[in-house]
Design an enzyme around this catalytic site. Structure first.
Site, PDB file in Angstrom:
ATOM      1  N   ASP A   1     -26.194  36.968 -23.273  1.00 55.06           N
ATOM      2  CA  ASP A   1     -26.467  35.560 -23.550  1.00 55.06           C
ATOM      3  C   ASP A   1     -27.263  34.932 -24.306  1.00 55.06           C
ATOM      4  OD1 ASP A   1     -28.322  35.888 -21.878  1.00 55.06           O
ATOM      5  OD2 ASP A   1     -28.069  33.584 -20.932  1.00 55.06           O
TER       6      ASP A   1
ATOM      7  N   ASP B   1     -27.650  42.379 -20.093  1.00 53.63           N
ATOM      8  CA  ASP B   1     -28.842  41.656 -20.016  1.00 53.63           C
ATOM      9  C   ASP B   1     -28.795  41.173 -18.422  1.00 53.63           C
ATOM     10  OD1 ASP B   1     -31.329  40.330 -20.444  1.00 53.63           O
ATOM     11  OD2 ASP B   1     -30.239  38.591 -20.896  1.00 53.63           O
TER      12      ASP B   1
END
Length: 1079
Positions: free
Chosen positions: A722, A323
């Protein structure tokens, strides 16, 4: 499952393993028919394996259950019986009215009913869902927005009709029917009315919402991929070998009775391998949590292992999917420079200093703006070499920054009598909330300089410059959109002047310019665009050009009434204003990505962010190189155009195969490519060095990983993120890693491993992954080797006993061979072995290539260990036979050796040889290795003396009575033991020496370099810095346990402990190796 059904479900899962089910059948056969061995020989190891595995899996699941309870048991307040009732989030039902306070996360999907604001609006951040850190505004329908008290909400009579639950985060269709005074009012509901589970309430004291989707029907849960059992490549390799060995047993049935021989030779399939592997994975996983290099001191977070079954997969990763927001970046924007009317300024000590102008030292605690006002008689905090007549333009620039935005101030902060100023002249810090981090950085920068945005009151925007309040009436706001690529506000100044302020990207603003310092500004644009290549700590460079345009009254009215007219509305440019700010990368992101590339690992960035921002991040973090040819597959609306573009990209890559290519794909084009052109799309992606996918939904991330996993090459994938939007890809990848960031703990809870920062990924893979793979690969093949050594003499013995199913070894030896006599050396090896120093592995990522693609568990290594096992077994048996077969009266009293003595001699030679073989494989010796290696041999001798030297009353027969004592009393037997052990190991030693000098691998070259550098201490494990942390006691225990850092040992190395801990290691590179990274 629950505590009550854990045992049956766990047993079902364990007996799905081929080896466990096989040994269960063997145990049942031994119970039903007369077999050469006791049922205990199979039943006891099976019971031990099942018990240890159940305890280990139960402990890990208990940790997950504990983490889930923290979320499901979170306290929430619901409206019931005219009051607020405290309950748990898991008890919320559809139709409950829930109260959520500021900075709390929404426990379920809610339709907003009201807030503390009159208009019923609230602000939320969805960073944990889609990675966007900007504030989003949600509004309630007017009929419910006025219901701001619990009593009024309890009397509300309404019906909500909405679509069935779906995973799309940005789509919601429904309607609410409110009954008021015998009248039903129907209002439509859209995404702006839906508050998603996992989002966080910001800048709003409280809201009330009605639950529409709960539990697994929430959009966040629908974007999760169902959790499946992940199995490592090593475990799949064992599953492949066991049926292969079973076929060998089937062949033996043609020799004699099937079931009896099945029992006799079942030890060729090592059931103890499973329990050893389980213990190795479980105990070895603690080293990740204990590693101080993976400890983040600022947040007091250490690495976390949620699934120890995948340790060795860390050494096999071929693709990393990451990400962007919160994983590569810090979610922070920082103001750097600006260009005003052709002059560049930098922020220094709370003031803007022009380039080449001398900097004044700050005096005292007074605000920079006040000092500059006194010294330069200016009205703003800018040092300018220009005449005072031009200062107005700079002041107007800062006011434009404070007015052209959608920033809001913390609702808890209110102005006192003096506004945001204290008596000492220093501004009180205001907490800003913005729809994008760039806007927040701009407003904060203007505030530091001295022009402070103090809030919105009704339809007016308030600004203070040197404490002097000014109020601008907000006439209209034109939001940013992808077509215009700019934002505009129309305000009325205190003097009644109509002003239009526009802010946007330079590509959108510069072509519309008519006057001003255009050429100088273009030069500054190019200079600022190069800044990011010299600032590796920042990821994206965003350029905002602010135009101040003055209009006549009539024109202003026209613009207000027709917002679309602003796109083509052109008027005189009074001044050119230019800004730059950068979003900060996490520490050492660029070095980590480069190290992954050197290790042969391809990195894909999967993000929900915008195209321009994502590309900028990829360039600044090193994911895309400046010399890389960037290909794009974006903004396609049909299958035909997408397919044509893919074919063109494939052609370009084929023609320009010499240079590296990077690919950019957006979510819409990705959906089209995956619909009918998967093969072509994957071909393009695999030929690119780096791939960036932007504007992706969570399930799209998982689909991309699944597509790559199921490709013919079947590469090992790793996903790292996350936020809750990363959970699907974390669960889909072979290895999922969660970042302990600012977007909640969903990713950490659903991951296999959790680390505090992206930079820790390099050591997790290059050091821990490398060690785990080497250890487990050697463990698996060594187990098959020693079991081939164990069972082959039994087979050869049948030729001398007319295949009567007579056993060569005693049943106690059969049972304890894998459990006691040969188990500990390989277990300790698999926990502590370090064939190369950790610093070497981390500084030379190219060594990771030596273990990629399951190199140590391929056909050739398996064939080598198998042939070696057969060779040693033949030497054991025929060596003993040649030395004892012709003359069996080797005792001094003329007593003859029998079959049990012969079998014991073969067994003794075997135990010593396989233990010494493990010693030859060990590079990293600790006192524990010495203790278990030589202790295992000593234990065998002591046990055999006691077992054969005492009459045990609970044994029906005792064939081994005094056999071992008689064997050791013969000098010929001792000579045979020494000769056979040396003969077995000599060829193996010669082979190792020749291969190391004639065909050394990169790892073996690194071992030679390491030996020459004098490294002899495991500093990453037991040498640590002066700072004391929560892991201090564990570190000291490891230091004593491993015995690697005693002052005497370090002194013999010729280095000091302090120099070792701070030392930078450098290694000579081979001509074909890429440059190494210093650690």
């Amino acid at each position: 499952y629950t505590v009550w059904n854990f045992v049956p479900k766990n047993l079902f899962e364990q007996f799905r393993r081929v080896a466990n089910f096989y040994f269960l059948i063997i145990f049942l056969v031994q119970l039903m028919i007369d077999t050469p061995t006791s049922p205990i020989t199979s039943g006891l190891p099976l019971f031990f394996v099942i018990t240890v595995t159940a305890i280990k899996q139960g402990y890990e699941d208990w940790l997950r259950h504990k983490a889930d309870n923290e979320v499901n048991g979170a306290p929430v307040y619901v409206v019931r019986s005219g009051g607020l009732v405290k309950t748990r989030s898991k008890n919320i039902r559809v139709g409950d009215i829930v109260r959520v306070a500021k900075d709390e996360t929404f426990p379920v999907d809610l339709v907003l009913l009201s807030s503390d604001r009159v208009d019923g609006s609230c602000h939320v951040t969805t960073a944990s869902l889609d990675g966007e850190t900007n504030l989003k505004t949600h509004v309630a329908v007017p009929e419910t927005a006025v219901l701001q008290s619990v009593a009024n909400l309890d009397k509300l009579v309404a019906v909500i009709e909405c679509q069935q639950p779906e995973a799309d985060l940005y789509r919601f269709v429904g309607r609410i029917t409110v009954s008021q005074q015998a009248e039903e009012i129907v209002r439509p509901l859209g995404p702006e009315s839906l508050l998603l589970r996992g989002a966080r309430l910001k800048n709003t004291k409280e809201i009330f919402g009605v639950a529409v989707y709960t539990g697994m029907e929430t959009k966040m849960a629908l974007n999760y991929k169902s959790k499946s059992q992940k199995r490592s490549a090593v475990e799949k390799y064992v599953y492949f070998l066991i049926p292969l060995l079973f076929r060998v047993l089937i062949i033996l049935r043609f020799i004699s009775d099937f079931l009896a021989f099945l029992v006799l030779y079942n030890f060729i399939i090592p059931i103890s391998l499973y329990v050893t592997v389980e213990m190795q994975k479980f105990l070895g996983s603690f080293f990740i949590g204990w590693d101080l290099d993976l400890y983040h001191e600022e947040t007091n977070q250490r690495a976390q292992v949620n699934t120890s079954d995948l340790n060795e997969e860390l050494g096999q990763v071929e693709y990393v999917f990451t990400d962007k927001t919160g994983t590569l970046t810090e979610n922070e924007m920082q103001f750097r420079e600006c260009s005003i009317n052709g002059i560049k300024y930098q922020e220094v000590n709370g003031k803007l200093t022009p380039e080449g102008f001398p900097e004044d030292s700050p005096d005292g605690n007074r605000h920079g703006l006040v000092r500059l006002f006194e010294k330069y008689s200016c009205t703003i905090g800018i040092k300018t070499p220009q005449p005072s007549t031009t200062v107005k333009e700079e002041e107007l620039f800062l006011k434009a920054v404070c007015l052209c935005h959608t920033v809001q101030i913390n609702a808890d902060q209110t102005d006192g009598a003096d506004g945001p100023w204290h008596a000492n002249g220093i501004t009180a810090p205001l907490e800003y909330y913005a729809s994008s981090p760039d806007e927040k950085a701009l407003v904060e920068a203007a505030s530091r300089v001295g022009v402070v945005f103090t809030g919105i009151s009704g339809d007016s925007m308030e600004v203070k410059s040197l404490g002097k309040p000014e109020r601008y009436k907000l006439l209209h706001v034109l939001e940013f959109d992808p077509n215009r690529r700019r934002m505009s506000v129309i305000v009325e100044s205190p003097s009644g002047e109509k002003l239009l302020f526009t802010k946007g990207a330079e590509s959108s603003i510069l072509p519309r310019s008519k006057s001003g310092e255009i050429d100088k500004t273009r030069i500054h644009v190019d200079e600022f665009a190069l800044v990011k290549h010299h600032l590796p700590d920042y990821d994206s460079l965003k350029i905002h050009v602010t135009l101040e345009m003055q209009t006549h009254h009539d024109s202003g009215v026209t613009v207000v009434t027709c917002s679309y007219g602003v796109s083509s509305f052109v008027c005189k440019v009074i001044s050119w204003l230019f800004k730059i700010f950068l979003s900060r990368l996490q520490e050492k992101v660029q070095e980590t990505i480069e190290a992954l590339r050197l290790a042969g690992i391809k990195v894909w960035v999967l993000t929900g962010d915008k195209h321009e921002t994502a590309v900028s991040v990829s360039l600044s973090c090193g994911h895309f190189h400046r010399t890389m040819n960037i290909l794009e597959l974006v903004q396609h609306k049909s299958d035909s155009t997408c397919a044509e573009q893919l074919r063109q990209l494939a052609k370009r890559i084929k023609e320009d195969h010499v240079i590296q290519h990077g690919l950019v794909v957006d979510g819409t084009s990705l959906s089209l490519a995956l619909r009918e052109h998967e093969k072509l799309f994957m071909e393009v992606c695999k030929n690119c060095s780096a791939v960036l996918c932007c504007r992706m939904a969570p399930l799209q991330k998982a689909k991309v990983i699944r597509l790559l996993k199921t490709s013919p090459e079947k590469p090992i994938t790793l996903a790292i993120g996350d936020g809750a939007n990363d959970v699907s890809m974390i669960q889909e990848a072979h290895v999922g890693i969660g970042i302990m960031g600012k977007e909640g703990r969903q990713a950490v809870r659903n991951s296999d491993y959790a680390i505090a920062r992206f930079k820790f990924l390099s050591k997790l893979l290059f050091v821990h992954g490398h060690f785990y793979y080497i250890r487990i690969a050697t463990l698996v093949q060594y187990f098959f080797y020693k079991n081939v050594c164990f069972i082959t003499p039994q087979f050869l013995y049948q030729f001398f006993c007319l295949f009567s199913q007579q056993t060569l070894y005693d049943s106690v030896y059969l049972t304890l061979y894998n459990i006691c006599f040969t188990s500990l050396p390989v277990l300790i090896y698999s926990l502590f072995e370090q064939h190369v120093h950790p610093h070497v592995l981390q500084s030379k990522p190219v060594l990771y290539r030596d273990i990629s693609k399951n190199a140590h568990l391929g056909f050739k290594p398996f064939l080598y260990w198998t042939i070696l096992g057969f060779f040693h077994a033949f030497v054991f048996f025929y060596g003993s036979y040649l030395l004892m077969g012709e003359d069996t009266s080797l005792l001094g009293n003329g007593q003859m050796f029998g079959n049990w003595t012969f079998g014991t001699l073969v067994f003794t030679v075997m135990v010593i040889t396989v233990t010494m073989k493990m010693a030859l494989e060990t590079h990293f010796w600790t006192w524990i290795n010495h203790f278990v290696t030589w202790g295992s041999i000593v234990f065998y001798f002591i046990f055999s003396l006691f077992y054969g030297g005492i009459i045990w009353p609970f044994l029906h027969t005792q064939d081994m009575y005094f056999v071992f004592v008689q064997l050791l009393s013969s000098g010929s037997a001792w000579f045979a033991i020494i000769l056979i052990v040396v003969a077995c190991l000599f060829i193996d030693v010669v082979k190792k020496v020749l291969y190391r000098h004639l065909q050394p691998t990169s790892t073996e070259k690194a071992q030679l370099t390491e030996a020459g550098s004098g490294i002899n201490c495991l500093d990453s494990m037991c040498c640590f810095s002066d700072g004391e942390t929560a892991c201090t006691s564990v570190r000291r225990m490891l230091e004593r346990l491993m015995g690697r850092c005693s002052p005497t040992r370090v002194n013999r190395c010729g280095i000091s402990l302090n120099s070792l801990c701070c030392r930078r290691f450098s290694y000579k590179l081979e001509p074909d190796e890429p440059a190494a990274i210093d650690v």
